[in-house]
Design a protein around this motif. Structure first.
Motif, PDB file in Angstrom:
ATOM      1  N   VAL A 250      22.865 -18.529 -41.836  1.00 25.87           N
ATOM      2  CA  VAL A 250      24.208 -18.712 -42.401  1.00 25.87           C
ATOM      3  C   VAL A 250      24.812 -20.062 -42.026  1.00 25.87           C
ATOM      4  O   VAL A 250      25.802 -20.486 -42.637  1.00 25.87           O
ATOM      5  CB  VAL A 250      25.147 -17.565 -41.962  1.00 25.87           C
ATOM      6  CG1 VAL A 250      24.680 -16.245 -42.562  1.00 25.87           C
ATOM      7  CG2 VAL A 250      25.231 -17.453 -40.433  1.00 25.87           C
ATOM      8  N   SER A 251      24.236 -20.747 -41.053  1.00 23.20           N
ATOM      9  CA  SER A 251      24.692 -22.110 -40.740  1.00 23.20           C
ATOM     10  C   SER A 251      23.654 -22.785 -39.862  1.00 23.20           C
ATOM     11  O   SER A 251      22.796 -22.124 -39.264  1.00 23.20           O
ATOM     12  CB  SER A 251      26.058 -22.096 -40.033  1.00 23.20           C
ATOM     13  OG  SER A 251      25.959 -21.550 -38.736  1.00 23.20           O
ATOM     14  N   LEU A 252      23.743 -24.124 -39.813  1.00 24.92           N
ATOM     15  CA  LEU A 252      22.882 -24.924 -38.950  1.00 24.92           C
ATOM     16  C   LEU A 252      23.720 -25.599 -37.879  1.00 24.92           C
ATOM     17  O   LEU A 252      24.826 -26.076 -38.151  1.00 24.92           O
ATOM     18  CB  LEU A 252      22.139 -25.995 -39.764  1.00 24.92           C
ATOM     19  CG  LEU A 252      21.031 -25.522 -40.699  1.00 24.92           C
ATOM     20  CD1 LEU A 252      20.448 -26.715 -41.462  1.00 24.92           C
ATOM     21  CD2 LEU A 252      19.932 -24.797 -39.930  1.00 24.92           C
ATOM     22  N   GLU A 253      23.177 -25.641 -36.662  1.00 24.51           N
ATOM     23  CA  GLU A 253      23.873 -26.329 -35.578  1.00 24.51           C
ATOM     24  C   GLU A 253      23.721 -27.841 -35.744  1.00 24.51           C
ATOM     25  O   GLU A 253      22.667 -28.330 -36.148  1.00 24.51           O
ATOM     26  CB  GLU A 253      23.298 -25.898 -34.219  1.00 24.51           C
ATOM     27  CG  GLU A 253      23.268 -24.394 -33.985  1.00 24.51           C
ATOM     28  CD  GLU A 253      24.652 -23.783 -33.852  1.00 24.51           C
ATOM     29  OE1 GLU A 253      25.637 -24.547 -33.877  1.00 24.51           O
ATOM     30  OE2 GLU A 253      24.753 -22.555 -33.721  1.00 24.51           O
ATOM     31  N   HIS A 254      24.778 -28.578 -35.422  1.00 24.58           N
ATOM     32  CA  HIS A 254      24.739 -30.041 -35.448  1.00 24.58           C
ATOM     33  C   HIS A 254      24.486 -30.518 -34.017  1.00 24.58           C
ATOM     34  O   HIS A 254      25.327 -30.348 -33.144  1.00 24.58           O
ATOM     35  CB  HIS A 254      26.052 -30.593 -36.008  1.00 24.58           C
ATOM     36  CG  HIS A 254      26.352 -30.096 -37.391  1.00 24.58           C
ATOM     37  ND1 HIS A 254      25.725 -30.593 -38.513  1.00 24.58           N
ATOM     38  CD2 HIS A 254      27.186 -29.116 -37.838  1.00 24.58           C
ATOM     39  CE1 HIS A 254      26.170 -29.967 -39.595  1.00 24.58           C
ATOM     40  NE2 HIS A 254      27.053 -29.067 -39.209  1.00 24.58           N
ATOM     41  N   LYS A 255      23.329 -31.122 -33.804  1.00 29.61           N
ATOM     42  CA  LYS A 255      22.824 -31.307 -32.448  1.00 29.61           C
ATOM     43  C   LYS A 255      22.766 -32.780 -32.038  1.00 29.61           C
ATOM     44  O   LYS A 255      22.754 -33.679 -32.872  1.00 29.61           O
ATOM     45  CB  LYS A 255      21.420 -30.694 -32.338  1.00 29.61           C
ATOM     46  CG  LYS A 255      21.372 -29.214 -32.684  1.00 29.61           C
ATOM     47  CD  LYS A 255      19.936 -28.711 -32.765  1.00 29.61           C
ATOM     48  CE  LYS A 255      19.173 -29.383 -33.886  1.00 29.61           C
ATOM     49  NZ  LYS A 255      17.805 -28.862 -34.038  1.00 29.61           N
ATOM     50  N   GLY A 260      15.240 -32.981 -36.870  1.00 29.37           N
ATOM     51  CA  GLY A 260      14.275 -32.476 -37.841  1.00 29.37           C
ATOM     52  C   GLY A 260      13.946 -31.006 -37.638  1.00 29.37           C
ATOM     53  O   GLY A 260      13.296 -30.397 -38.485  1.00 29.37           O
ATOM     54  N   SER A 261      14.370 -30.442 -36.524  1.00 26.38           N
ATOM     55  CA  SER A 261      14.135 -29.030 -36.243  1.00 26.38           C
ATOM     56  C   SER A 261      15.399 -28.241 -36.555  1.00 26.38           C
ATOM     57  O   SER A 261      16.408 -28.396 -35.863  1.00 26.38           O
ATOM     58  CB  SER A 261      13.757 -28.834 -34.766  1.00 26.38           C
ATOM     59  OG  SER A 261      13.799 -27.473 -34.412  1.00 26.38           O
ATOM     60  N   PRO A 262      15.392 -27.388 -37.583  1.00 23.72           N
ATOM     61  CA  PRO A 262      16.597 -26.620 -37.905  1.00 23.72           C
ATOM     62  C   PRO A 262      16.897 -25.572 -36.840  1.00 23.72           C
ATOM     63  O   PRO A 262      16.057 -24.731 -36.538  1.00 23.72           O
ATOM     64  CB  PRO A 262      16.251 -25.965 -39.251  1.00 23.72           C
ATOM     65  CG  PRO A 262      14.762 -25.922 -39.291  1.00 23.72           C
ATOM     66  CD  PRO A 262      14.288 -27.106 -38.518  1.00 23.72           C
ATOM     67  N   THR A 263      18.075 -25.643 -36.264  1.00 20.71           N
ATOM     68  CA  THR A 263      18.527 -24.653 -35.289  1.00 20.71           C
ATOM     69  C   THR A 263      19.555 -23.774 -35.981  1.00 20.71           C
ATOM     70  O   THR A 263      20.666 -24.210 -36.277  1.00 20.71           O
ATOM     71  CB  THR A 263      19.124 -25.339 -34.048  1.00 20.71           C
ATOM     72  OG1 THR A 263      18.128 -26.196 -33.472  1.00 20.71           O
ATOM     73  CG2 THR A 263      19.561 -24.318 -33.018  1.00 20.71           C
ATOM     74  N   CYS A 264      19.179 -22.535 -36.235  1.00 25.27           N
ATOM     75  CA  CYS A 264      19.908 -21.685 -37.164  1.00 25.27           C
ATOM     76  C   CYS A 264      20.795 -20.660 -36.467  1.00 25.27           C
ATOM     77  O   CYS A 264      20.472 -20.168 -35.385  1.00 25.27           O
ATOM     78  CB  CYS A 264      18.924 -20.925 -38.051  1.00 25.27           C
ATOM     79  SG  CYS A 264      17.784 -21.972 -38.979  1.00 25.27           S
TER      80      CYS A 264
END
Length: 591
Positions: A250-255, A260-264
């Motif tokens: 439902v969302s991706l963390e802004h890191k 390049g690695s989606p943290t969901c």
């Protein structure tokens, strides 16, 4: 091409000389596996790393994963790279042959994984998480679940993810709230998970999520957690992905890094419940997860090595290319001639080589615990695995922070400019001391479960092994100074162990000194493996075997470690002996 090149000479040296790979394979009954084959495999991995994954590293940083109407869209080029990775059989190196794996030694998988972590850390997290999911399913799932899910995961056709953390349950898994309700032959899962690495993407036609959740009759705390397989797509009667499951990013963390690695943020059951299948016994989920914890934590330590190696390679090239010094005749020269730049490069080089040796040796103990002839030998090797794990994870990821910092420093002002790439390594490395258990958690694990719980016996056995190396080192006149340095550092570790045992009744003491205790042991183990490297290099030189230039470099690097990094144990001991008084003295309102 990228700026990454596989450090095959040092990796091969550690595999052949320190791990004693040929003997390990013989003991395991793998007569067809040897160091020559390992070298070929590592070389091929190096090609994929440098030619395919490495060039995508900067792309992933600049064009991270995006959440769209179709779900998470990975970085451009990642899907094609993943297909090459899967088709090459790289996910199948170490898993069991029963489900399509190649059943190669764990330490060889570790050496190959270093390539992926160095060349493209963000990409490499996907197969790393899949490997963890494979381990958990292989050890705890029913035969039916294994047959259903493992072959396609091991082949690389499907990937896996680990869903533990929740908004109100970070490292405290006792607070997990996700629910699982029985529904015929499966369960309906509802809840939310955060920080889910590679929780969604379009690179494969299914993703196998492992999810911690509570059954309706679950007891409170960690004893009430169960583990479930929750696929992105439910399988049809032929075992192919079909109906979309009620599990969505439902969302991706802004890191800070690893863009390049989606943290969901994963939501399960928004439309009635996600279909899940119980792995292992009810209420035994935490035990299932801890089966793969040693591998997972050692792999994060390996990520510290990987990103440190990448930063070192770039710093060396920059130092050779950057012209800044001026001779009296007006000619100019590169900054690698400056003593302080040499100091920083040597700290990076010595740190990386010590990390590699320790990571491979620790990984090989997993193999030895599995292939031991008797239960007592297996127990001893597994105890050593348990002891090494928090040191590998904690010390190596902390040292990676320093090494990637030095990579930026060597670049000077250009290191602060994103276009050079040095800053990316620094940013990417920052997460490593946090996920899979923070540095503090690793240190508490080392002090509590791995030392105090057995009255320091397992640690004493490691120190005895270090003493054997020190004795052997002292018999070589060329290495006498390193022998004295290791002897003094070993005495320091003995004092730290004794202080810990004597002060364990002070409830605040172990927690107050644990990080310093772990770092002391890390630097000591680094000194030990570098001493072993020096002994092997000296022996090969005396027999006129191997590459003399490489072996001389190994001797010099080992000496530098003993002079510049090993002495750090003394300051850690001083802090340990200071105890917890000043740490705990202030009232909470005084902060």
């Amino acid at each position: 091409m990228s700026d990454y090149q596989h450090p095959y000479r040092d990796a091969e040296f550690v595999i052949r000389e320190l791990v004693e790979f040929d003997q390990l394979c013989t003991d395991a009954g793998m007569e067809d596996i040897n160091s020559e084959l390992a070298s070929v495999i590592m070389t091929e991995a190096g090609k994929l790393g440098s030619e395919v994954l490495g060039p995508l590293n900067r792309v992933g940083d600049a064009q991270g994963a995006q959440l769209t109407d179709k779900g998470v869209e990975q970085t451009p080029g990642f899907s094609e790279a993943y297909q090459q990775f899967a088709e090459g059989g790289w996910q199948s190196l170490t898993p069991s042959e029963e489900f399509g794996g190649q059943n190669l030694p764990n330490v060889l998988g570790t050496a190959v994984s270093e390539v992926w972590q160095s060349s493209n850390l963000a990409f490499a997290l996907c197969p790393l998480l899949t490997q963890g999911a494979i381990e958990a399913i292989a050890h705890h799932a029913s035969d039916e679940l294994k047959q259903t899910w493992l072959p396609n995961m091991i082949s690389g056709r499907w990937t896996g993810s680990m869903n533990l953390t929740e908004p109100d349950a970070g490292s405290d898994l006792a607070a997990v709230k996700t629910r699982a309700v029985p529904e015929g032959d499966h369960y309906l899962i509802t809840g939310q998970k955060i920080f889910i690495t590679w929780g969604d993407h379009q690179m494969t036609d299914n993703i196998v999520h492992l999810v911690l959740a509570r059954l309706p009759d679950a007891p409170p705390g960690v004893k009430g957690i169960s583990l479930f397989i929750v696929p992105k797509f439910i399988l049809d009667e032929n075992g192919n992905p079909a109906e979309r499951n009620d599990a969505h990013c439902v969302s991706l963390e802004h890191k800070l890094g690893i863009h390049g690695s989606p943290t969901c943020v994963m939501s399960f059951g928004d439309n009635g419940g996600a279909t899940g299948y119980l792995v292992g016994e009810p209420h035994n989920g935490l035990s299932c997860m801890f089966t793969m914890m040693n591998d997972a934590r050692q792999n994060v330590g390996l990520q510290g090595l990987g990103i440190a190696e990448r930063s070192y390679q770039q710093a060396v090239q920059y130092a050779k290319d950057r012209i800044q010094g001026t001779n009296r005749d007006g000619s100019r020269y590169p900054i690698i001639k400056f003593p302080d730049v040499r100091r920083m490069l040597m700290q990076m080089k010595a740190g990386v080589e010590a990390m590699r040796a320790l990571a491979y040796i620790a990984s090989s103990e997993i193999d030895r615990s599995r292939f031991a002839d008797d239960s007592e030998a297996s127990r001893q090797h597994f105890a050593r695995v348990e002891l090494y794990t928090p040191i590998v994870k904690g010390w190596m990821t902390e040292l990676a922070q320093e090494i990637t910092y030095l990579g930026v420093q060597i670049h000077g002002g250009m290191g602060f400019i994103e276009e050079t790439g040095a800053a990316q390594h620094y940013r990417d490395a920052r997460i490593l001391t946090i996920y899979e258990g923070t540095t503090g958690i690793q240190a508490l694990d080392l002090v509590g479960r791995k030392t105090l719980s057995n009255q320091g016996q397992v640690l004493a056995e490691l120190l005895a092994d270090i003493q054997e190396t020190q004795t052997e080192l002292s018999q070589h006149a060329e290495l006498s100074e390193q022998a004295e340095a290791l002897k003094s550092a070993l005495d320091t570790a003995q004092q730290a162990r004794q202080w810990l045992l004597e002060n364990a009744e002070d409830k605040t003491a172990p927690g107050s000194v644990s990080v310093h205790f772990m770092m002391l042991m890390g630097y000591l183990c680094g000194g030990w493996v570098m001493a072993r490297s020096a002994l092997k290099a000296q022996s090969l030189l005396e027999k006129s075997e191997g590459d003399p230039e490489f072996l001389q470099s190994k001797l010099i690097t080992a000496r530098f470690y003993s002079e510049h990094l090993l002495p750090r144990v003394y300051s850690h001991l001083a802090t340990i002996k200071a105890g917890s008084h000043s740490v705990m003295a202030l009232d909470e309102e005084q902060f």
